[in-house]
Design an enzyme around this catalytic site. Structure first.
Site, PDB file in Angstrom:
ATOM      1  N   TRP A  74      -6.041 -75.824  21.656  1.00 12.43           N
ATOM      2  CA  TRP A  74      -5.038 -75.630  20.605  1.00 12.43           C
ATOM      3  C   TRP A  74      -4.665 -74.159  20.474  1.00 12.43           C
ATOM      4  O   TRP A  74      -3.524 -73.825  20.154  1.00 12.43           O
ATOM      5  CB  TRP A  74      -5.524 -76.226  19.289  1.00 12.43           C
ATOM      6  CG  TRP A  74      -5.835 -77.680  19.458  1.00 12.43           C
ATOM      7  CD1 TRP A  74      -7.058 -78.285  19.453  1.00 12.43           C
ATOM      8  CD2 TRP A  74      -4.897 -78.736  19.731  1.00 12.43           C
ATOM      9  NE1 TRP A  74      -6.938 -79.623  19.701  1.00 12.43           N
ATOM     10  CE2 TRP A  74      -5.628 -79.934  19.873  1.00 12.43           C
ATOM     11  CE3 TRP A  74      -3.504 -78.760  19.874  1.00 12.43           C
ATOM     12  CZ2 TRP A  74      -5.015 -81.150  20.149  1.00 12.43           C
ATOM     13  CZ3 TRP A  74      -2.889 -79.973  20.150  1.00 12.43           C
ATOM     14  CH2 TRP A  74      -3.640 -81.151  20.296  1.00 12.43           C
ATOM     15  N   ASP A  91      -5.510 -71.846  12.218  1.00  9.99           N
ATOM     16  CA  ASP A  91      -5.278 -73.283  12.340  1.00  9.99           C
ATOM     17  C   ASP A  91      -6.589 -73.964  11.943  1.00  9.99           C
ATOM     18  O   ASP A  91      -7.575 -73.904  12.676  1.00  9.99           O
ATOM     19  CB  ASP A  91      -4.898 -73.626  13.780  1.00  9.99           C
ATOM     20  CG  ASP A  91      -4.749 -75.122  14.028  1.00  9.99           C
ATOM     21  OD1 ASP A  91      -4.955 -75.919  13.091  1.00  9.99           O
ATOM     22  OD2 ASP A  91      -4.439 -75.497  15.181  1.00  9.99           O
ATOM     23  N   LYS A 140      -7.335 -85.282  10.095  1.00  8.43           N
ATOM     24  CA  LYS A 140      -8.771 -85.134  10.347  1.00  8.43           C
ATOM     25  C   LYS A 140      -9.556 -85.248   9.033  1.00  8.43           C
ATOM     26  O   LYS A 140     -10.369 -86.139   8.874  1.00  8.43           O
ATOM     27  CB  LYS A 140      -9.066 -83.777  10.988  1.00  8.43           C
ATOM     28  CG  LYS A 140      -8.106 -83.337  12.061  1.00  8.43           C
ATOM     29  CD  LYS A 140      -8.335 -84.025  13.381  1.00  8.43           C
ATOM     30  CE  LYS A 140      -7.541 -83.353  14.485  1.00  8.43           C
ATOM     31  NZ  LYS A 140      -7.725 -83.943  15.796  1.00  8.43           N
TER      32      LYS A 140
END
Length: 359
Positions: free
Chosen positions: A101, A170, A194
Site C-alpha cells: 500500500w 494510512d 477493516k
C-alpha cells in the site's frame, strides 16, 4: 453457527452491530423507512451523521483543531487526493516504504510532483518496519507518508516518526486497534472495511492548519475544503456505511473504549503468536518480532503440501480467510477489533493440534 472470520477485508463486523442493523433495517427510528431510504438532508440522517463524527472524536481524542470527514473512494482515492491537494511545486513528498500500500501511494504521488523514498524494507520482503532513516534533510518536504499497518506482510508501526514536516498516515487496517496521539499527525485516512464497518466510507482526520495549505486548483469533489464546508454532505454520502460506522463506534465505546480494545487485541494476537513461537519452527512468522502486527498475523508452514492441508482442515473447523497473500504465501489471520477473543484462542488451539498431528 457464525464463522470464525479471519478475512483481511472486508472483514468481521461485531455481531451486536449486525443484529441491531438487522432490527432497524426496515424501520429506522420510527420513520417507516430504512436508513438506506432516508434523504441525506433529513434530520433523522443528520443525527446519524453527526453522531458518527462525535463518537470518533471522543474515542480517538480528536481535538477541535482537526476536521473529521466521511469520504468515498477508499484509501485508494486518498493516494491521489493527498498529493493533488498538498504536493506543491518545489516541494517533495517523502515516503517510508513498508509494503504494497505504500507502493501504491507512492505511485500516485509521482504523478503530481517530486517524491523521495527515505527508507524501505522491500529488499527483506517487507518483514519489518524500516528504522534506518533520517529526517534531518526533509526541509523541502510537503509531507511524510507512512502506512501504519501492513495487511499483506503482518507488520505495524509501534512508534511513529517525529517529523518537522506534516506526517500523513494510512491507518486503514489498524485505526481504533490501539491508542494513538492524533496530534502527531497532520492527516490520517482509513478505509472502513477493516475496523470501522463495511466498505463504502473512508474516514479522514485532518489538521485544520494543514488543510489551509491545500492547493485550491483541483476539481471540486477532490478538494478537501469542499467537504469541510459541507460537513461531508456536498454530494450524497454512503449513508448506510456511515450508519454502520456509528454503530461500530458505539460498540467500541461499550467495550470500554480504545484502551480496553487494545488490551483485548494484545491478548488475541498474543495467543496466536504464542502458538507460532512455541511450535519449534513448525510455524514461522513472516514479520520480525519488533514489527509484529496486532491486526494481521502472517506465518508459514514447512511446505506447500502442509499449508494446503492446514487451510483445508481449518475450513472444515469453520475458520475462514486464513490463506496468505501471494506476496508472502503461507497463512494470515486478520484479528481486527470485531474478531472475538474466543476465535483467536480457538485458532491457536487448532494450530497446536495440527502441529502435533503433522510434525
Amino acid at each position: 453457527m457464525r464463522a470464525y472470520n479471519f478475512n483481511a477485508g472486508p472483514a468481521a463486523i461485531p455481531l451486536p452491530v449486525l443484529e441491531r442493523a438487522q432490527k432497524e433495517l426496515v424501520n429506522f427510528n420510527n420513520t417507516g423507512m430504512s436508513v438506506m431510504e432516508l434523504s441525506h438532508r433529513s434530520k433523522d440522517y443528520e443525527e446519524v451523521h453527526n453522531k458518527a463524527n462525535s463518537l470518533l472524536r471522543e474515542l480517538l481524542g480528536i481535538p477541535d483543531t482537526y476536521e473529521v470527514l466521511f469520504l468515498q473512494g477508499g484509501a485508494s482515492l486518498q493516494f491521489s487526493m493527498i498529493p493533488m491537494n498538498f504536493l506543491q511545486e518545489n516541494k517533495t513528498a517523502h515516503f517510508i516504504m513498508s509494503g504494497a500500500w505504500s507502493e501504491k501511494a507512492l505511485k500516485e504521488a509521482k504523478m503530481f510532483g517530486e517524491t523521495r523514498i527515505l527508507a524501505s524494507s522491500k529488499e527483506e520482503n517487507y518483514k519489518h518496519i524500516p528504522k534506518d532513516y533520517s529526517l534531518a534533510d526533509t526541509e523541502d518536504g510537503a509531507y511524510l507518508h507512512i502506512t501504519s499497518n501492513n495487511t499483506i506482510y503482518g507488520t505495524q508501526w509501534n512508534e511513529y516518526p517525529t517529523s518537522s514536516i506534516p506526517l500523513i498516515a494510512d491507518m486503514s487496517s489498524d485505526i481504533l486497534c490501539k491508542e494513538i496521539d492524533v496530534e502527531k499527525f497532520s492527516l490520517i485516512y482509513a478505509g472502513a472495511q477493516k475496523n470501522l464497518g463495511p466498505s463504502g466510507v473512508t474516514v479522514v482526520i485532518a489538521k485544520k492548519e494543514f488543510l489551509e495549505t491545500a492547493n485550491e486548483n483541483v476539481p471540486t469533489i477532490l478538494n478537501y475544503s469542499t467537504h469541510v464546508k459541507n460537513n461531508s454532505l456536498y454530494n450524497t454520502p454512503p449513508t448506510f456505511a456511515i450508519y454502520m460506522l456509528s454503530l461500530v463506534l458505539e460498540w467500541v465505546k461499550e467495550q470500554g473504549g480504545v484502551k480496553k480494545v487494545q488490551q483485548i487485541n494484545e491478548e488475541k494476537a498474543g495467543a496466536i503468536y504464542s502458538a507460532i513461537d512455541h511450535s519449534n519452527g513448525f510455524y514461522k512468522a513472516h514479520a520480525t518480532d519488533d514489527s509484529r502486527s496486532l491486526m494481521n498475523i502472517t506465518f508459514t508452514l514447512p511446505n506447500e503440501e502442509l499449508t494446503k492441508k492446514f487451510l483445508q482442515e481449518a475450513k472444515e473447523r469453520n475458520f475462514i480467510g486464513l490463506a496468505g497473500h501471494r506476496s508472502v504465501g503461507g497463512c494470515r489471520a486478520s484479528t481486527y477489533n470485531a474478531v472475538p477473543k474466543e476465535a483467536c484462542e480457538a485458532l491457536a488451539s487448532f494450530m497446536n493440534e495440527f502441529r502435533d498431528n503433522n510434525k
